[in-house]
Design an enzyme around this catalytic site. Structure first.
Site, short mmCIF file in Angstrom:
data_model
loop_
_atom_site.label_atom_id
_atom_site.label_comp_id
_atom_site.label_asym_id
_atom_site.label_seq_id
_atom_site.Cartn_x
_atom_site.Cartn_y
_atom_site.Cartn_z
N GLU A 56 -23.25 3.77 -100.74
CA GLU A 56 -22.43 4.79 -101.34
C GLU A 56 -20.99 5.16 -100.52
O GLU A 56 -20.13 4.36 -100.70
CB GLU A 56 -23.21 6.07 -101.36
N GLU A 80 -28.41 15.50 -96.01
CA GLU A 80 -27.82 15.73 -97.29
C GLU A 80 -28.72 16.75 -98.22
O GLU A 80 -28.12 17.49 -98.83
CB GLU A 80 -28.04 14.32 -98.16
C1 RAM Z 1 -24.41 12.37 -104.34
C2 RAM Z 1 -23.95 12.71 -102.97
C3 RAM Z 1 -22.69 13.11 -102.89
C4 RAM Z 1 -22.53 14.16 -104.03
C5 RAM Z 1 -22.74 13.68 -105.26
C6 RAM Z 1 -22.74 14.40 -106.46
O1 RAM Z 1 -24.06 10.89 -104.47
O2 RAM Z 1 -25.08 13.89 -102.59
O3 RAM Z 1 -22.53 13.79 -101.69
O4 RAM Z 1 -20.93 14.71 -103.90
O5 RAM Z 1 -23.91 13.06 -105.26
#
Ligand code: RAM
Length: 893
Positions: free
Chosen positions: A468, A742
């Site tokens: 990512e 996260e």
């Molecule tokens: C995921 C990650 C990222 C967030 C998006 C919406 O890819 O958690 O940090 O901003 O979602």
């Protein structure tokens, strides 16, 4: 009075090279051991030669003596600056009427190539090998002849891809340059002074190209987002001591070959075959007869712009804290810290032996590496030994997020010295420090800074480990203020705002990742899954919130001026997409990763819409655009009226009744005074009903403790900060976290690991609580009237559960410091330091306030807070705080 002018900067940087802003801004600091030092006047001299500057001649610009206390962002107003030229400047400062002037040391900056016609080089590449699935990193070389002694040599270099540049065998570039931009629109150019590296006669220039973001894998999207394969672009401008000049450029006369890096990709790792090394290929005299000619890219339609982003560097190294042999004969190292970068390996063995370094953030319960959360990413580097003695290896064009390293195939018995961790990120200088009496709070602060260290890499990425690593704008905006306290991110965010503007849609919508990297195209697919929107609330708003944050913390007006029109277009777009000022509840991320609470999307989107309009009111006022100010203030009033009408009931309950709806409505100023009281009560009630737990996701979390503190619930703010039960910040720490996760439930006692499809252990968003720690707990606040800490508002918020706090912040003026302590009997001791040429208002909580310097206070909040106006220097205060018993806890505050 002893006064010194220090830390002179040009465009925020110490002696920068290759600028392309036509009117660079100059900065300096004043240091003094006296109190109340402020600048009364200054004079700047700018010259094209060191000599004339030393004779006090500023033939480019002599500002004359100006009666002004401004010492940051002074715009150059001299004769037009020329391409590829050095300039020298110094400043003379007067402090107070009678004091004698003080000169700074001379400073240099250089201008880069200022016009398109100044670029003479060609883009050179190497054709892909059709037989290989993954391509080796090509080498390029050129031998040049310096006709005489070199007086000045400046190299301007960039790549579509990433490059490593060498001159006569020495690496001169930083890591992952030129950095990530939307290469269809622009690419950054770095300038390096290589005068001391060249000599009369033969010299060699060497370069290695990596795929980087240009043609390598980007996020979970795909590879080759911008192009098929990388290209190099370089020009070396040499001035000889005899006054003649020569230009060397990349062109069809260079030579190329493949080398030992068999592949290297951010997401896929690296394979390095040391048996394929070419000794001294980057030195003069190397025989390149069997190398090929490069292939030339026809041209490039984007802009070549001077690099804005801070260089990416190795900023520290970490030694592993333990190593354990596994049943399969591999070794698992614990670095003791979830970090970003790579490991360097020391090894000796037979030629052709392959050693693998595999990286992971966590361990499975059986002690093996937890790799599932990496998704498609392969955090593995493979090294094939050359043989014949000790060898050292570190990868070139990849990075990993990890705490644990598995060493596979190592010949012999490795020990703790076999590998070393290299911490890699955009090198933004540390700006803040924060220490308290509570080790858990200190650990939380450490985790916040490690989250930033790991994820600020060319752009503010969401995570560093899985496939990512994108510049999610929502994450960036919620953490932006905390980020500014931790590190000097002035230019880092300036660059990122450029990325956001490049990605802005024709409609005016700001995207949710920047650079966009094909995400918009990809999202068409996602939208059908009802997950994402073209204009996500709290993500797109970053386009307004981040520039305002940069203004507030650095006093940078230019960022507001430059991007003003783009910001206006965002608001106009939102107006056009709203229904009588209410933003509809179409798909978006909502309060992303909230826990056991679902904030309605229309409430959230309307609240952020209001906030963007409000910030635009402040921005237009700052820029003196009175009509726009009226327009945006009215817009904010209309949106908040619509918000109240649509979502707030008579008891002040806000639709959704989540903590996030209350904190956003409170902090964005959407409620009437009566509703504010009600909302604060509902918020507190919800927190208590959950057993003193939070439920906020990315968008609410940054405002949670500020809302509680501003609305009479400081005790609850501390309770949430210190909460150790799930979900909370301290829960992760209790379970070994060394970075911010996260998700609140990334790992829990009851469920183990969350779903591996999205479970990063190094994501900074929930670390936005760092902002509260500085602004509220320590109480170091910027004043929008005099931004950049020209005037600071110091208002600590003590609570006896944390008995001492020491925080510092290096603004553009110098170091601001707050130290406070609460004694057992509720005595409050406060010491603040304010740098020269700034002032502060100090609010001291409690009764019986005494200032060491017998300053005269004014009183607010029914004599609960005494306020003092102070100039620069260190000031001490004491007071007596109230002791209260609440929920069985003694609270001093
Ligand atoms: C995921 C990650 C990222 C967030 C998006 C919406 O890819 O958690 O940090 O901003 O979602």
């Amino acid at each position: 009075m002893s006064v010194v002018v220090t830390d002179c900067r040009t465009e925020y940087l110490t002696e920068p090279l290759g600028l392309d802003v036509l009117q660079p801004r100059l900065f300096w600091k004043i240091a003094s051991d006296e109190r109340h030092v402020h600048q009364s006047a200054y004079r700047i001299l700018v010259s094209a030669s060191r000599d004339s500057l030393s004779r006090d001649v500023g033939e480019m610009w002599d500002s004359g003596r100006l009666e002004s206390d401004q010492s940051t962002h002074i715009t150059y107003e001299g004769t037009a600056l020329a391409s590829d030229t050095d300039y020298f400047w110094k400043v003379c400062v007067w402090t107070g009427k009678d004091s004698s002037p003080v000169w700074s040391e001379p400073q240099r900056w250089s201008m880069g190539i200022l016009s398109r016609t100044g670029w003479k080089a060609q883009w050179i590449g190497r054709k892909a090998d059709p037989g290989l699935e993954k391509q080796p990193a090509p080498l390029f070389r050129k031998e040049i002849h310096a006709a005489a002694d070199v007086k000045r040599a400046m190299v301007y270099v960039t790549a579509l891809g990433i490059y490593q540049l060498r001159v006569n065998g020495e690496i001169v570039s930083h890591l992952f340059a030129p950095g990530w931009t939307d290469y269809n629109k622009r690419v950054q150019v770095q300038a390096f002074d290589v005068t001391s590296k060249l000599h009369q006669g033969s010299n060699a220039i060497g370069a290695i190209l990596g795929e980087g973001w240009y043609s390598g894998t980007v996020g979970f999207l795909h590879d080759k987002v911008y192009g098929e394969r990388p290209f190099l672009f370089l020009q070396l401008s040499v001035e000889y001591t005899d006054g003649t000049k020569e230009l060397f450029v990349t062109d069809g006369s260079w030579k190329t070959a493949d080398g030992p890096i068999r592949y290297s990709d951010f997401i896929k790792g690296e394979l390095y075959d040391a048996t394929a090394e070419r000794t001294e290929w980057d030195e003069a005299g190397y025989d390149d007869a069997d190398w090929q000619l490069p292939d030339i890219r026809p041209g490039y339609n984007g802009l070549l712009t001077a690099a804005i982003e801070p260089p990416i560097r190795i900023t520290r190294t970490l030694k592993p804290i333990s190593v354990r042999k596994t049943e399969t004969g591999t070794y698992i190292y614990d670095m003791g810290q979830n970090m970003v970068g790579w490991t360097e390996l020391t090894v000796a063995g037979e030629r052709g032996t392959k050693v693998t370094l595999s990286h992971a953030e966590m361990l499975n319960p059986d002690g093996t590496l937890y790799l599932e959360n990496l998704r498609e990413a392969v955090q593995q580097d493979h090294y094939i030994l050359n043989g014949g003695g000790e060898e050292r290896y570190e990868p070139h064009f990849t990075f990993h997020g990890f705490r644990y390293v598995e060493l596979i195939g190592y010949p012999g018995e490795p020990d703790l010295d076999t590998i070393i961790g290299k911490v890699v990120h955009s090198d933004t200088a540390v700006a803040g420090s924060l220490t308290t009496s509570d080790p858990m709070v200190n650990k939380l602060y450490s985790n916040i800074t490690w989250g930033q260290r790991g994820n600020f890499l060319s752009v503010p990425t969401d995570c560093p480990q899985r496939d990512e690593r994108l510049g999610w704008t929502g994450d960036a905006q919620i953490f932006a203020r905390a980020a500014t306290y931790n590190m000097d991110v002035s230019r880092f965010f300036e660059k990122f705002i450029g990325d956001m503007i490049d990605a802005q849609q024709p409609s005016g919508a700001f995207t949710d990742v920047a650079p966009d990297a094909g995400w918009i195209r990809h999202k068409m697919w996602n939208t059908r899954l009802n997950w994402s929107a073209p204009d996500n609330a709290g993500w797109g708003d970053a386009g307004v919130i981040i520039p305002w944050t940069v203004y507030l913390m650095y006093g940078d007006r230019r960022i507001l001026e430059t991007h003003y029109d783009a910001m206006v277009r965002w608001i106009e777009y939102l107006i056009s997409m709203s229904d009588h000022f209410v933003r509809p509840a179409y798909a978006n991320y909502g309060d992303w990763l909230s826990i056991d609470a679902d904030t309605p999307k229309d409430v959230l989107a309307t609240a952020y819409f209001a906030y963007s309009a409000k910030v635009m009111g402040l921005i237009s006022e700052t820029l003196g655009k009175t009509d726009d100010k009226r327009r945006f203030d009215q817009c904010f009033a209309d949106i908040s009226a619509a918000f109240r009408q649509a979502f707030v009931d008579e008891q002040g309950r806000i639709h959704g009744e989540t903590q996030t709806v209350y904190v956003l409505a409170l902090q964005f100023g959407l409620l009437t005074p009566e509703q504010q009281l009600q909302a604060a009560a509902h918020l507190a009630e919800d927190i208590r009903a959950r057993g003193n737990r939070l439920s906020t996701g990315f968008l609410g979390v940054g405002y949670l403790l500020p809302a509680l503190t501003d609305h009479g619930h400081l005790d609850l703010a501390y309770t949430l900060l210190l909460q150790e039960e799930f979900p909370s910040w301290m829960y992760s720490i209790k379970h070994g976290a060394t970075t911010i996760w996260e998700r609140w439930d990334g790992w829990t006692e009851h469920n183990g690991f969350q779903t591996p499809s999205m479970n990063s252990f190094n994501h900074y968003s929930l670390g936005s609580v760092g902002e509260w720690m500085f602004r509220y707990m320590a109480g170091l606040e910027a004043d929008p009237e005099k931004p950049g800490f020209k005037h600071a508002v110091i208002q600590p918020h003590p609570d006896g559960r944390v008995t001492s706090v020491q925080a510092s912040y290096d603004s553009l003026y110098g170091r601001h410091e707050v130290r406070w302590e609460v004694t057992e009997s509720g005595g409050f001791l406060l010491q603040v330091t304010v740098p020269a040429n700034t002032t502060a208002t100090v609010h001291v909580p409690g009764r019986n306030v005494v200032s060491e310097a017998s300053l005269t206070p004014s009183y607010t909040s029914g004599r609960r807070t005494a306020s003092f106006q102070v100039g620069s220097g260190t000031w001490a205060f004491t007071s007596q705080l109230a002791r209260e018993q609440r929920d069985g806890i003694v609270i001093i505050g």
